[in-house]
Design an enzyme around this catalytic site. Structure first.
Site: not given
Ligand SMILES: *[C@@H]1O[C@H](CO)[C@@H](O)[C@H](O)[C@H]1NC(C)=O
Ligand SMILES: *[C@@H]1O[C@H](CO)[C@@H](O)[C@H](O)[C@H]1NC(C)=O
Ligand SMILES: *[C@@H]1O[C@H](CO)[C@@H](O)[C@H](O)[C@H]1NC(C)=O
Ligand SMILES: *[C@@H]1O[C@H](CO)[C@@H](O)[C@H](O)[C@H]1NC(C)=O
Length: 369
Positions: A34, A337, A340
């Site tokens: 991610s 967040d 990340h």
């Protein structure tokens, strides 16, 4: 002394990247998780769970709307693509895109080791989505004929392409930690993770890849989410920044072994340019000296989150859930967040990989023949 050095690095970063002189690369192919996903996760996860990153404020800083990225703006490979005059990489699972200048196979949540291994060994407390490194390599092999159509053999097809293999490993270790293993137990899986990454790099080289970036692990023991999950009252478990020592020791152990593995690969494939990208040091540098790099002092707080406190992260109310909003100025935060990085942090890492000092060799010097 330290500050002077840091200032000169900052100035260097500001002036490099102005001219993107090197138009050498024809394309980029990226595998990972991610940290560099550009839209695969929403396609893959939508059928099985709510996809928060498809809602604002994701994407607010650069795209002005959610872009399939786990950030407020661009991710590391976006800055690399920009540097080489390439378009932002389309997500493989979005299918419709033109992949002649590359495609991104990275997706949220993958392990390096194939998912069956975690299931067979009870190493994960929930069902994993099948998107590990071997699956991503399968995707690459699936589109290869269409990318290379018209070229004489695959070797020529990828000789001017830049590959990324990683970051990977963060999810492997996170899942194993979450299954209740001790630090020593988690460490026993590091050689297998590193070997899996090494094998993937060899598989790409055997198909004509020449330029390959292999990023190590970031200091996940400094992430607001991990800090919240593993919060404990014993001060000796935290370092001078406030990060978890045990989690970061595993990350460093992984990085040491991966760096050594990359070094052996260079010996085995002297024609290839294999770049080790340090994901640990640039983050630690910013956490240690935030104001020098334009970040605020609350380095362990998520910009987009809830709950306040030292980490501003609550697993029941994460970024983009109802009522959870972003901080005023994401450009001064490290974590977007809680898991990340912000675009600002991604830019800092990308510049450090392109120009040095956080990649050996720096990407721009490696691809300029
Ligand atoms: C894909 O993009 C490339 C470069 O941007 C272009 O030359 C090519 O014609 C495009 N192919 C298709 C099928 O659109
Ligand atoms: C994951 O997908 C790959 C390729 O599609 C397949 O070979 C493998 O068996 C799958 N693994 C699991 C555990 O479903
Ligand atoms: C390769 O290109 C030819 C002619 O442009 C086309 O007919 C063929 O379908 C293409 N093959 C693949 C695998 O894309
Ligand atoms: C705190 O952690 C250290 C190192 O992990 C350990 O040696 C020590 O016994 C712990 N102290 C308490 C009070 O649990």
């Amino acid at each position: 002394m330290g500050l002077t050095l840091l200032f000169s690095l900052v100035v260097f970063f500001c002036f490099s990247g102005v001219s993107s002189s090197s138009q050498y690369l024809t394309s980029m192919f990226t595998l990972g998780d991610s940290y560099i996903d550009t839209g695969n996760a929403p396609v893959m996860f939508a059928p099985v769970m709510p996809v928060w990153i498809d809602n604002p404020p994701y994407g607010q800083t650069f795209f002005g709307h959610p872009s399939g990225r786990f950030s407020d703006g661009r991710v590391i490979i976006d800055f690399v693509a920009e540097e080489f005059g390439l378009p932002f990489l389309p997500a493989f699972l979005a299918k419709s895109s033109n992949v002649s200048q590359g495609v991104n196979f990275a997706v949220g949540g993958p392990t390096a080791i194939e998912v069956g291994f975690f299931e067979r060994n009870n190493l994960v407390p929930f069902k994993l989505v099948n998107n590990s490194l071997d699956v991503q390599l399968g995707w690459f092999e699936e589109i290869k004929p269409s990318v290379c159509n018209g070229t004489e053999g695959y070797k020529d097809c990828f000789s001017k392409a830049l590959f990324f293999v990683g970051e990977l490993g963060v999810n492997d270790y996170n899942f194993i930690w979450m299954s209740g293993k001790t630090e020593d137990e988690v460490k026993t899986y590091v050689p297998k993770v590193v070997e899996t990454i090494t094998t993937a790099v060899e598989r790409l080289i055997n198909q004509g890849a020449v330029y390959i970036v292999v990023p190590g692990n970031p200091p996940t023991g400094c992430s607001p989410a991990i800090l919240t999950f593993r919060m404990n009252p014993n001060k000796t478990n935290y370092d001078h920044i406030g990060c978890l020592r045990d989690v970061n020791r595993v990350a460093r152990y992984h990085n040491m072994m991966l760096r050594a593995a990359v070094s052996s690969l260079r010996g085995k494939y002297p024609h290839a340019r294999i770049i080790f990208a340090d994901f640990y040091e640039p983050v630690i540098q910013v956490l240690q000296n935030p104001s020098v790099f334009g970040f605020n002092n609350d380095v362990l707080k998520a910009c987009c989150g809830s709950g306040g406190g030292a980490y501003n992260w609550d697993p029941n109310a994460i970024c983009a859930m109802a009522g959870v909003t972003a901080c005023e100025n994401p450009a001064t935060y490290v974590s977007w967040d809680g898991v990340h990085y912000t675009e600002a942090m991604n830019r800092f890492i990308a510049k450090g990989w392109l120009n040095g000092p956080y990649a050996q060799p720096p990407i721009k010097s490696a691809v300029r023949l």
